[in-house]
Motif scaffolding. Structure first.
Motif, PDB file in Angstrom:
ATOM      1  N   LEU A 148       1.013  -1.004   0.005  1.00 54.21           N
ATOM      2  CA  LEU A 148       0.108  -0.022   0.049  1.00 54.21           C
ATOM      3  C   LEU A 148       0.763   1.341   0.135  1.00 54.21           C
ATOM      4  N   GLN A 149       1.873   1.113   0.071  1.00 52.61           N
ATOM      5  CA  GLN A 149       2.971   2.333   0.990  1.00 52.61           C
ATOM      6  C   GLN A 149       3.181   2.673  -0.873  1.00 52.61           C
ATOM      7  N   LYS A 150       4.027   1.799  -1.031  1.00 48.07           N
ATOM      8  CA  LYS A 150       4.541   2.094  -2.853  1.00 48.07           C
ATOM      9  C   LYS A 150       3.152   1.887  -3.552  1.00 48.07           C
ATOM     10  N   LEU A 151       2.354   1.867  -3.238  1.00 48.28           N
ATOM     11  CA  LEU A 151       1.096   2.758  -4.245  1.00 48.28           C
ATOM     12  C   LEU A 151       0.808   4.165  -4.162  1.00 48.28           C
ATOM     13  N   GLY A 152       1.504   4.832  -3.282  1.00 43.81           N
ATOM     14  CA  GLY A 152       1.455   5.804  -2.787  1.00 43.81           C
ATOM     15  C   GLY A 152       0.228   5.914  -1.423  1.00 43.81           C
ATOM     16  N   MET A 153      -0.268   5.161  -0.955  1.00 42.05           N
ATOM     17  CA  MET A 153      -1.176   5.275   0.128  1.00 42.05           C
ATOM     18  C   MET A 153      -0.897   5.938   1.350  1.00 42.05           C
ATOM     19  N   LYS A 154      -1.669   6.838   2.132  1.00 43.14           N
ATOM     20  CA  LYS A 154      -0.773   7.106   3.189  1.00 43.14           C
ATOM     21  C   LYS A 154      -1.985   6.666   4.746  1.00 43.14           C
ATOM     22  N   LEU A 155      -1.250   6.072   5.649  1.00 44.17           N
ATOM     23  CA  LEU A 155      -1.779   5.787   6.493  1.00 44.17           C
ATOM     24  C   LEU A 155      -2.840   7.042   6.996  1.00 44.17           C
ATOM     25  N   GLU A 156      -4.173   6.655   7.233  1.00 39.55           N
ATOM     26  CA  GLU A 156      -5.324   7.259   7.624  1.00 39.55           C
ATOM     27  C   GLU A 156      -5.834   6.610   9.061  1.00 39.55           C
ATOM     28  N   GLY A 157      -5.341   5.599   9.779  1.00 43.34           N
ATOM     29  CA  GLY A 157      -5.060   4.703  11.217  1.00 43.34           C
ATOM     30  C   GLY A 157      -5.949   3.947  11.766  1.00 43.34           C
ATOM     31  N   ILE A 158      -5.309   3.611  12.975  1.00 43.20           N
ATOM     32  CA  ILE A 158      -5.297   2.001  13.329  1.00 43.20           C
ATOM     33  C   ILE A 158      -6.441   1.722  14.038  1.00 43.20           C
ATOM     34  N   LEU A 159      -7.154   1.024  13.609  1.00 45.12           N
ATOM     35  CA  LEU A 159      -8.233   0.060  14.924  1.00 45.12           C
ATOM     36  C   LEU A 159      -7.754  -0.586  15.082  1.00 45.12           C
ATOM     37  N   ILE A 160      -7.866  -0.119  16.532  1.00 41.24           N
ATOM     38  CA  ILE A 160      -7.381  -1.382  17.234  1.00 41.24           C
ATOM     39  C   ILE A 160      -8.514  -2.637  17.981  1.00 41.24           C
ATOM     40  N   ASP A 161      -7.776  -4.013  18.195  1.00 42.59           N
ATOM     41  CA  ASP A 161      -8.187  -5.469  18.541  1.00 42.59           C
ATOM     42  C   ASP A 161      -9.890  -4.899  17.793  1.00 42.59           C
ATOM     43  N   HIS A 162     -10.215  -4.808  16.019  1.00 42.37           N
ATOM     44  CA  HIS A 162     -10.329  -4.501  15.645  1.00 42.37           C
ATOM     45  C   HIS A 162     -11.660  -5.812  15.642  1.00 42.37           C
TER      46      HIS A 162
END
Length: 183
Positions: A148-162
Motif C-alpha cells: 500500500l505504501q508503494k502505491l502512494g497510499m497514506k496511513l489513515e488510522g489504526i483500529l485497535i483490536d477491531h
C-alpha cells in the motif's frame, strides 16, 4: 496498464488480470488452502475446499457487470499461471472502493501484488472515476502494508483490536489515496 473493456482484462508488464473462470477453482483451492494466507485475510475460510472456490467465483461476472465489485485473477502474462487475486469494491454512493488482494505463498516477494495493485488503482481512477481507494490489513502482516505504501497510499488510522481471528484480536490498519487527477 491496458484495460480491455470487451474481455474485462487488465494487462501490465508481467501480468494479466482477468475474471476468474470455473476452471480456476482447482488452482484457487490449491493456493488458498494455506494457513499463512488464511491468517492474513479477513474472510478466507480454512481449510479451503473446491466448493469455497466455486461459490466465490460464481458471482464475479454478475458483480462486475452490475458495477458492484471487480474481482480479478492475477496471472502470469506468458504462461497464464494463477498467482493470486485482487479485488476492488464499488461504493457508488461515496464514489470510493476498497482494494483487497491475496497472493499464493510461493509467489510472495516478487512484486506481483504491487504491480497488480498499481493497475487496479489506475483502473479505479481512470476507468471508473473513483474519488478514493482505501485498503486495510492486519497489523501482524506488514508486507501487505508495504504494498500500500508503494502505491502512494497514506496511513489513515489504526483500529485497535477491531477484528477477531483465531481467538485473538487484530488491529486493522487503514490506508487510503485520493484521485489526484480530480483535485
Amino acid at each position: 496498464m491496458i484495460f480491455d473493456h470487451q474481455n474485462k482484462t487488465i494487462t501490465t508488464k508481467r501480468l494479466v488480470l482477468r475474471l476468474f473462470q470455473k476452471s480456476d477453482a482447482v488452482a484457487v483451492t490449491k493456493l488458498c488452502n494455506n494457513y499463512n494466507i488464511y491468517k492474513n485475510t479477513l474472510y478466507l475460510p480454512y481449510p479451503y475446499a473446491i466448493e469455497d472456490a466455486l461459490s466465490w467465483i460464481e458471482h464475479h461476472l454478475g458483480n462486475f457487470n452490475a458495477n458492484k465489485s471487480y474481482e480479478f485473477a492475477i496471472t502470469n502474462k506468458e504462461s497464464g499461471e494463477l498467482y493470486g487475486a485482487i479485488a476492488l469494491s464499488n461504493n457508488q454512493k461515496f464514489n470510493n472502493g476498497e482494494l483487497a488482494y491475496w497472493m499464493g505463498e510461493e509467489f510472495w516477494g516478487n512484486g506481483y501484488a504491487t504491480e497488480a495493485a498499481q493497475a487496479i488503482l489506475k483502473f479505479a481512477f481512470d476507468e471508473k472515476q473513483y474519488h478514493k481507494v482505501f485498503a486495510r490489513y492486519f497489523n501482524s502482516n506488514p508486507a501487505s502494508g508495504r504494498v500500500l505504501q508503494k502505491l502512494g497510499m497514506k496511513l489513515e488510522g489504526i483500529l485497535i483490536d477491531h477484528v477477531k481471528k483465531e481467538k485473538r484480536y487484530e488491529d486493522l490498519v487503514h490506508y487510503g489515496i485520493i484521485n489526484s487527477v480530480e483535485l
